[in-house]
Design a protein around this motif. Structure first.
Motif, PDB file in Angstrom:
ATOM      1  N   LYS A   1      -3.129   0.334  28.966  1.00 29.75           N
ATOM      2  CA  LYS A   1      -4.463  -0.297  28.976  1.00 29.75           C
ATOM      3  C   LYS A   1      -4.396  -1.727  29.515  1.00 29.75           C
ATOM      4  CE  LYS A   1      -6.619  -1.502  24.911  1.00 29.75           C
ATOM      5  NZ  LYS A   1      -7.239  -1.265  23.600  1.00 29.75           N
TER       6      LYS A   1
ATOM      7  N   LYS B   1       1.328  -3.399   9.137  1.00 25.03           N
ATOM      8  CA  LYS B   1       2.776  -3.528   9.316  1.00 25.03           C
ATOM      9  C   LYS B   1       3.120  -4.860   9.966  1.00 25.03           C
ATOM     10  CE  LYS B   1       2.714   0.144  12.116  1.00 25.03           C
ATOM     11  NZ  LYS B   1       1.300   0.055  12.522  1.00 25.03           N
TER      12      LYS B   1
ATOM     13  N   GLU C   1       0.837  -1.219   0.000  1.00 26.34           N
ATOM     14  CA  GLU C   1       0.000   0.000   0.000  1.00 26.34           C
ATOM     15  C   GLU C   1       0.864   1.258   0.000  1.00 26.34           C
ATOM     16  OE1 GLU C   1      -2.857   0.068   3.196  1.00 26.34           O
ATOM     17  OE2 GLU C   1      -3.564  -1.935   2.701  1.00 26.34           O
TER      18      GLU C   1
HETATM   19  P1  JHZ Z   1      -2.137   0.650  12.853  1.00 27.52           P
HETATM   20  C1  JHZ Z   1      -2.540   1.461   8.645  1.00 27.52           C
HETATM   21  O1  JHZ Z   1      -1.486   0.590   8.928  1.00 27.52           O
HETATM   22  C2  JHZ Z   1      -3.008   1.191   7.249  1.00 27.52           C
HETATM   23  P2  JHZ Z   1      -1.523  -0.398  10.161  1.00 27.52           P
HETATM   24  C3  JHZ Z   1      -2.794   2.262   6.285  1.00 27.52           C
HETATM   25  N1  JHZ Z   1      -2.494   1.715   4.999  1.00 27.52           N
HETATM   26  C4  JHZ Z   1      -1.719   3.204   6.565  1.00 27.52           C
HETATM   27  O2  JHZ Z   1      -1.282   3.893   5.680  1.00 27.52           O
HETATM   28  C5  JHZ Z   1      -1.129   3.217   7.907  1.00 27.52           C
HETATM   29  O3  JHZ Z   1      -2.104   2.781   8.849  1.00 27.52           O
HETATM   30  C6  JHZ Z   1      -0.553   4.538   8.267  1.00 27.52           C
HETATM   31  C7  JHZ Z   1      -5.575  -2.649  16.365  1.00 27.52           C
HETATM   32  N2  JHZ Z   1      -5.591  -2.188  17.763  1.00 27.52           N
HETATM   33  O4  JHZ Z   1      -2.882   1.878  13.143  1.00 27.52           O
HETATM   34  C8  JHZ Z   1      -6.374  -1.830  15.393  1.00 27.52           C
HETATM   35  C9  JHZ Z   1      -6.004  -3.051  18.762  1.00 27.52           C
HETATM   36  O5  JHZ Z   1      -6.388  -4.210  18.493  1.00 27.52           O
HETATM   37  O6  JHZ Z   1      -0.863   0.453  13.574  1.00 27.52           O
HETATM   38  C10 JHZ Z   1      -5.625  -2.000  14.083  1.00 27.52           C
HETATM   39  O7  JHZ Z   1      -6.057  -3.191  13.414  1.00 27.52           O
HETATM   40  N3  JHZ Z   1      -6.004  -2.593  20.056  1.00 27.52           N
HETATM   41  C11 JHZ Z   1      -4.057   3.086   6.228  1.00 27.52           C
HETATM   42  O8  JHZ Z   1      -2.618  -1.381   9.993  1.00 27.52           O
HETATM   43  C12 JHZ Z   1      -4.173  -2.212  14.533  1.00 27.52           C
HETATM   44  O9  JHZ Z   1      -4.238  -2.625  15.892  1.00 27.52           O
HETATM   45  C13 JHZ Z   1      -5.586  -1.332  20.400  1.00 27.52           C
HETATM   46  O10 JHZ Z   1      -5.590  -0.978  21.578  1.00 27.52           O
HETATM   47  O11 JHZ Z   1      -0.137  -0.919  10.331  1.00 27.52           O
HETATM   48  C14 JHZ Z   1      -3.384  -0.936  14.458  1.00 27.52           C
HETATM   49  O12 JHZ Z   1      -3.062  -0.625  13.146  1.00 27.52           O
HETATM   50  C15 JHZ Z   1      -5.134  -0.477  19.346  1.00 27.52           C
HETATM   51  C16 JHZ Z   1      -4.628   0.917  19.681  1.00 27.52           C
HETATM   52  C17 JHZ Z   1      -5.149  -0.922  18.041  1.00 27.52           C
HETATM   53  O13 JHZ Z   1      -1.890   0.664  11.320  1.00 27.52           O
END
Ligand code: JHZ
Length: 416
Positions: free
Chosen positions: A395, A330, A228
């Motif tokens: 948390k 990631k 992506e």
């Molecule tokens: P998160 C996303 O990448 C995808 P990702 C995208 N392509 C992009 O460009 C980047 O962001 C910047 C979960 N979670 O934000 C939710 C919990 O379960 O690191 C999400 O599935 N418990 C748009 O997918 C994931 O983790 C929690 O307490 O690498 C986090 O994904 C929290 C805080 C999150 O981005």
């Protein structure tokens, strides 16, 4: 159709830099072929062949852009999307703060138009909609529907110059266009800037956030590399991009989201703040304009992989139970590159409804809602969403009180 034929159907290989069209490109990192990071599988998909694509990263010797040249068709990646902003509370908090800042700085009247490109489930625009008119351009139909249910009008199409002109006709000029974590997803950056130019004209502003390449090779992790993300931006490269399209970067800030991201402010004629030159100087000092910096980073990535896999194998030999936290995009790069599968991680928990009940692409680890943690307490948790480490560890303090340890996988392995 076999996996190879499917791959050629969805893949385009570029030979020129996405910003300056140079052919002087140096490959410095090869993470191997893997499925797209958000292509979670249903159980019934397991007997089908997964489609995999090369994941190689290049540096442009002319404009300094770090980029992928293997471009997977956007319709395959983004039309039915599993990522929801609202699943990560720290991200929602970040966007609410950003919305407040942007409204205070750029919105004067209720009739002003605030457009977001790739606004996902409307988390940011929800915090704007009481101040002016808002519009979300979100190509994923399933996600755009959630935005509408939040009271944020959404068009479920990819942004283009044609769409921008259509919006201009029906809604008028936009005061501000925002695009967070989207510019890196776009192969045709000319189309993006032509569309933005049509929408904001001479007086509006374009504000976007992108993950900063200095974080990728520094305190962040190589796992931000996935199909992506076509570009890994420095401000230096962005300045060249923006100027090619008749705009100027008039302000910049480094913000603590996804590790570290750049918040970039662009317009045709706003006064340029000192922040821009200051940041460009900082990037020069870090060597972000030199290919040797990225070759050094590639060596660190291999070491990171060795350290992590050695630790996990040692813990498994000791009979420890390990699970993953956050089925992030990631995380799927990390799991596939390091060969971490369900022999190592029993399961992954994630707050996103679209991901629960599915399996990770390539590595087939089952994903459950966080409630699973109460039934089966592990010895170790591999933090696949290390970017929210502080919030998650706070948390889950009760787990740490019970002796559970967190493993931060990148840029060096740490146990907390
Ligand atoms: P998160 C996303 O990448 C995808 P990702 C995208 N392509 C992009 O460009 C980047 O962001 C910047 C979960 N979670 O934000 C939710 C919990 O379960 O690191 C999400 O599935 N418990 C748009 O997918 C994931 O983790 C929690 O307490 O690498 C986090 O994904 C929290 C805080 C999150 O981005």
């Amino acid at each position: 159709m076999n996996g190879f034929n499917k791959m050629s159907l969805y893949l385009t290989k570029k030979e020129n830099c996405r910003i300056c069209a140079s052919k002087d490109l140096k490959e410095f990192l090869d993470l191997g072929a893997m499925p797209p990071a958000n292509s979670f599988l249903k159980k019934e998909d397991l007997n089908k062949e997964e489609v995999i694509f090369p994941l190689m990263v290049y540096f442009c010797h002319d404009c300094g852009l770090v980029q992928l040249l293997d471009v997977v068709a956007p319709a395959l990646l983004f039309k039915d999307y599993s990522y929801l902003t609202s699943a990560s509370k720290p991200l929602v908090d970040h966007f609410v703060e950003m919305a407040k800042d942007l409204v205070a700085r750029f919105i004067s009247y209720k009739k002003d138009l605030f457009v977001e490109i790739g606004g996902n489930d409307g988390s940011l625009l929800k915090a704007v909609k009481n101040h002016c008119r808002v519009l979300n351009i979100e190509p994923a139909k399933n996600v755009a529907q959630i935005s509408r249910e939040q009271g944020v009008e959404a068009i479920d199409e990819f942004f283009s110059k044609k769409l921008a002109n259509k919006i201009l006709k029906s809604c008028g000029q936009a005061k501000i266009v925002v695009a967070n974590n989207v510019v890196a997803h776009i192969d045709d950056l000319k189309e993006l800037f032509d569309g933005v130019k049509a929408l904001i004209g001479k007086d509006g502003v374009f504000v976007f956030e992108v993950h900063w390449v200095g974080n990728l090779i520094g305190d962040g992790g190589f796992d931000q590399v996935y199909h992506e993300h076509l570009s890994y931006f420095s401000l230096m490269a962005l300045q060249k991009l923006v100027e090619r399209h008749g705009f100027k970067i008039f302000d910049v800030a480094l913000v603590s989201i996804h590790g570290q991201s750049l918040r970039v402010y662009v317009s045709a004629n706003q006064k340029i703040e000192k922040s821009v030159d200051n940041f460009l100087n900082k990037e020069k000092e870090l060597g972000l304009n030199q290919s040797k910096t990225y070759l050094g980073f590639a060596k660190k990535v291999e070491k990171n992989k060795r350290e992590l896999t050695n630790l996990l194998l040692k813990l498994k030999k000791q009979g420890k139970r390990i699970i993953g936290y956050g089925a992030s995009a990631k995380g799927n790069t990390l799991l596939n590159y390091c060969g971490i599968d369900k022999q190592i991680l029993d399961y992954i928990i994630d707050t996103t409804p679209f991901k629960q009940g599915k399996l990770t692409p390539g590595t087939h680890i089952p994903i459950y809602s966080p409630g699973k943690l109460f039934q089966e307490i592990p010895d170790y948790i591999l933090l696949l969403s290390w970017n929210y480490a502080d919030a998650i560890i706070k948390k889950e303090q009760n787990l740490r009180d019970k002796g559970v340890k967190f493993i931060i996988p990148v840029p060096e392995v740490k146990i907390i």
